[in-house]
Design a protein around this motif. Structure first.
Motif, mmCIF file in Angstrom:
data_model
loop_
_atom_site.group_PDB
_atom_site.id
_atom_site.type_symbol
_atom_site.label_atom_id
_atom_site.label_comp_id
_atom_site.label_asym_id
_atom_site.label_seq_id
_atom_site.Cartn_x
_atom_site.Cartn_y
_atom_site.Cartn_z
ATOM 1 N N GLU A 1 0.831 -1.205 0.000
ATOM 2 C CA GLU A 1 0.000 0.000 0.000
ATOM 3 C C GLU A 1 0.871 1.264 0.000
ATOM 4 N N LEU A 2 1.966 1.218 0.748
ATOM 5 C CA LEU A 2 2.871 2.366 0.785
ATOM 6 C C LEU A 2 3.523 2.595 -0.571
ATOM 7 N N ASP A 3 3.934 1.507 -1.220
ATOM 8 C CA ASP A 3 4.541 1.626 -2.545
ATOM 9 C C ASP A 3 3.543 2.209 -3.549
ATOM 10 N N ALA A 4 2.273 1.821 -3.420
ATOM 11 C CA ALA A 4 1.244 2.336 -4.333
ATOM 12 C C ALA A 4 1.050 3.838 -4.139
ATOM 13 N N ILE A 5 1.128 4.308 -2.887
ATOM 14 C CA ILE A 5 1.002 5.750 -2.621
ATOM 15 C C ILE A 5 2.183 6.500 -3.214
ATOM 16 N N ASP A 6 3.387 5.960 -3.029
ATOM 17 C CA ASP A 6 4.568 6.593 -3.637
ATOM 18 C C ASP A 6 4.411 6.705 -5.154
ATOM 19 N N LYS A 7 3.922 5.629 -5.772
ATOM 20 C CA LYS A 7 3.764 5.609 -7.226
ATOM 21 C C LYS A 7 2.734 6.650 -7.675
ATOM 22 N N SER A 8 1.660 6.817 -6.878
ATOM 23 C CA SER A 8 0.627 7.779 -7.265
ATOM 24 C C SER A 8 1.167 9.208 -7.271
ATOM 25 N N PHE A 9 2.116 9.502 -6.359
ATOM 26 C CA PHE A 9 2.725 10.830 -6.369
ATOM 27 C C PHE A 9 3.691 10.979 -7.539
ATOM 28 N N GLU A 10 4.345 9.889 -7.895
ATOM 29 C CA GLU A 10 5.289 9.938 -9.007
ATOM 30 C C GLU A 10 4.582 10.142 -10.341
ATOM 31 N N ASP A 11 3.413 9.475 -10.534
ATOM 32 C CA ASP A 11 2.735 9.581 -11.835
ATOM 33 C C ASP A 11 1.646 10.652 -11.860
ATOM 34 N N GLY A 12 1.495 11.387 -10.743
ATOM 35 C CA GLY A 12 0.558 12.501 -10.720
ATOM 36 C C GLY A 12 -0.890 12.133 -10.496
ATOM 37 N N THR A 13 -1.176 10.893 -10.093
ATOM 38 C CA THR A 13 -2.567 10.474 -9.869
ATOM 39 C C THR A 13 -3.002 10.616 -8.424
ATOM 40 N N ALA A 14 -2.099 11.044 -7.537
ATOM 41 C CA ALA A 14 -2.416 11.132 -6.110
ATOM 42 C C ALA A 14 -3.446 12.233 -5.851
ATOM 43 N N ASP A 15 -4.322 11.977 -4.882
ATOM 44 C CA ASP A 15 -5.268 12.981 -4.394
ATOM 45 C C ASP A 15 -4.818 13.349 -2.979
ATOM 46 N N PRO A 16 -3.968 14.363 -2.821
ATOM 47 C CA PRO A 16 -3.396 14.675 -1.504
ATOM 48 C C PRO A 16 -4.436 14.890 -0.411
ATOM 49 N N TYR A 17 -5.538 15.549 -0.747
ATOM 50 C CA TYR A 17 -6.546 15.836 0.279
ATOM 51 C C TYR A 17 -7.148 14.551 0.832
ATOM 52 N N GLN A 18 -7.565 13.651 -0.050
ATOM 53 C CA GLN A 18 -8.157 12.402 0.414
ATOM 54 C C GLN A 18 -7.124 11.515 1.117
ATOM 55 N N LEU A 19 -5.877 11.563 0.647
ATOM 56 C CA LEU A 19 -4.826 10.785 1.302
ATOM 57 C C LEU A 19 -4.562 11.293 2.716
ATOM 58 N N LYS A 20 -4.608 12.604 2.901
ATOM 59 C CA LYS A 20 -4.421 13.150 4.248
ATOM 60 C C LYS A 20 -5.581 12.760 5.160
ATOM 61 N N ARG A 21 -6.781 12.724 4.635
ATOM 62 C CA ARG A 21 -7.931 12.310 5.446
ATOM 63 C C ARG A 21 -7.774 10.856 5.893
ATOM 64 N N ALA A 22 -7.375 10.008 4.965
ATOM 65 C CA ALA A 22 -7.181 8.594 5.309
ATOM 66 C C ALA A 22 -6.029 8.431 6.299
ATOM 67 N N LEU A 23 -4.969 9.215 6.119
ATOM 68 C CA LEU A 23 -3.832 9.168 7.035
ATOM 69 C C LEU A 23 -4.244 9.630 8.425
ATOM 70 N N GLY A 24 -5.023 10.693 8.495
ATOM 71 C CA GLY A 24 -5.502 11.187 9.780
ATOM 72 C C GLY A 24 -6.318 10.138 10.510
ATOM 73 N N ARG A 25 -7.206 9.452 9.789
ATOM 74 C CA ARG A 25 -8.012 8.398 10.416
ATOM 75 C C ARG A 25 -7.115 7.276 10.942
ATOM 76 N N ASN A 26 -6.129 6.894 10.126
ATOM 77 C CA ASN A 26 -5.247 5.797 10.496
ATOM 78 C C ASN A 26 -4.459 6.124 11.760
ATOM 79 N N ILE A 27 -3.898 7.318 11.825
ATOM 80 C CA ILE A 27 -3.073 7.702 12.966
ATOM 81 C C ILE A 27 -3.920 7.880 14.228
ATOM 82 N N VAL A 28 -5.083 8.483 14.101
ATOM 83 C CA VAL A 28 -5.955 8.640 15.266
ATOM 84 C C VAL A 28 -6.398 7.279 15.795
ATOM 85 N N ASP A 29 -6.760 6.378 14.911
ATOM 86 C CA ASP A 29 -7.146 5.028 15.337
ATOM 87 C C ASP A 29 -6.004 4.326 16.073
#
Length: 403
Positions: A270-298
């Protein structure tokens, strides 16, 4: 246990240095659980995500079937770790160490598996050490070797004081590895000298030397400086869920992959897929931060708390709703001779501003709202009726209710 190759894929994820990598491979090939060491001097009772980076890596070792030893520096903290310092660190008292250690362990166990974690205090073997043993350890190191450390070298050449007792610190940290028979010692990248000193001492004592594994220093929420309370760019492990989620949402887009790699519980794929999404420009930073926030709070507050924090964030910031936990202040509204209230004074008393000067700057920048309506710049005095039972707001995070 997984194959050596599969274990290495997990272990090397996010690391800075593994010295030597071939040595780690040989240890893993034995097929027996390794003893992973992390020594911490509890200089503060509260940890942040930067402190948790090596703990997250240790948890990965545990999930791979290895054991970890968490060494509380009840002995070394009396000296003070000089790593990365340009001045002598004030030593802690034994009482401070004990108090901080208790909260440190409690917070660390939110990450580590207690069943595979051994907690020890190096004061148990350092404090009773006699002069003969100490001199024997010191004889294994030369002044020239110690001055190879970048921080010591810089202080020496800049004619900044180096207290003699600071030279002892890496020796005692190395001795910890001998005592617990460490296979791998972890630390931040500023700890590499101390970790390698452990290898040297173990070799001198006819022991199989440990592997030195370093992790990067986590960048703070500002995206530039390392995470630190002194910089105000930290996310504390004991922060309230809503605050923790909000701070994650404030990180810069560029450091999202780093935070996922070093702070989240996601799998390597999953981490490699996130890195790849930033490399190819398909990443959605806002949604990724929301998911990251949920993960860390949990992770630090329990399953489901991340979703609650996200809902609170949405209510406050996306929908412009009033938070549920606005503090109430019983403030006497004393009018001047013209029958008006000096607004900056009220803002300070309600905790909206730290001083009258800051309050005036907020007002002049149109950053103050009363009952969710912005007030005009230079509006320093208002009618008492305007403030009776008023809801005060500065920006999106500072609220107060007058009662």
């Amino acid at each position: 246990m997984l194959s050596v190759e599969e274990q290495l894929r997990v272990i090397t994820s996010g690391t800075m240095q593994i010295v030597p990598l071939d040595g780690l491979k040989e240890k893993l090939k034995k097929g027996t659980p390794l003893n992973i060491k992390l020594g911490v001097d509890p200089t503060s009772p509260d940890l942040h995500l930067g402190h948790a980076v090596p703990l997250r890596k240790m948890r990965q070792f545990q999930d791979l079937g290895h054991n970890v030893t968490l060494i509380i520096g009840s002995g070394t903290a009396l000296i003070g770790d000089p790593s990365g310092r340009d001045s002598t660190r004030p030593p802690l008292t034994a009482e401070q160490v004990d108090a901080n250690a208790e909260t440190y362990v409690n917070q660390a166990m939110k990450i580590l598996d207690p069943e595979r974690t051994t907690v020890v205090h190096n004061g148990d073997w350092i404090k009773p050490m006699n002069l003969e043993t100490m001199l024997g350890l010191m004889s294994k190191f030369t002044i020239a070797r110690i001055l190879e450390r970048e921080d010591f070298s810089n202080r020496y050449h800049n004619q900044q004081p180096i207290a003699l007792h600071e030279f002892i610190y890496p020796v005692l940290q190395a001795y910890d590895s001998v005592v617990i028979k460490a296979d791998v010692e972890m630390g931040g990248n500023d700890q590499i000298f101390n970790l390698l000193a452990g290898r040297d001492l173990m070799r001198d004592m006819d022991m199989e030397p440990q592997i030195a594994l370093t992790m990067p220093l986590l960048v703070g929420t500002d995206g530039t400086k390392k995470m630190s309370k002194s910089y105000g760019n930290y996310i504390g492990l004991t922060d309230e869920p809503n605050d923790m989620f909000g701070k994650v949402m404030s990180i810069t887009d560029e450091i999202i992959p780093m935070y996922y790699r070093l702070c989240s519980t996601l799998s390597i794929d999953e981490l490699d897929a996130i890195d790849k999404s930033f490399e190819d420009g398909t990443a959605d930073p806002y949604q990724l931060k929301r998911a990251l926030g949920r993960n860390i709070v949990d992770l630090y507050h329990g399953e489901g708390e991340g979703l609650k924090a996200q809902a609170s964030f949405d209510a406050q910031f996306k929908n412009n709703e009033v938070p549920d936990d606005v503090k109430e202040f019983a403030i006497t509204l004393e009018a001047d001779e013209d029958g008006l209230i000096y607004l900056p004074k009220i803002l300070v008393e309600a905790g909206i501003a730290s001083s009258n000067g800051e309050a005036r700057r907020l007002i002049d920048g149109c950053g103050i709202k009363i009952n969710q309506k912005p007030i005009a710049a230079k509006t320093y005095k208002v009618e008492p009726s305007v403030l009776e039972g008023a809801l005060l707001q500065a920006g999106k995070k500072r609220w107060a209710k007058l009662i």
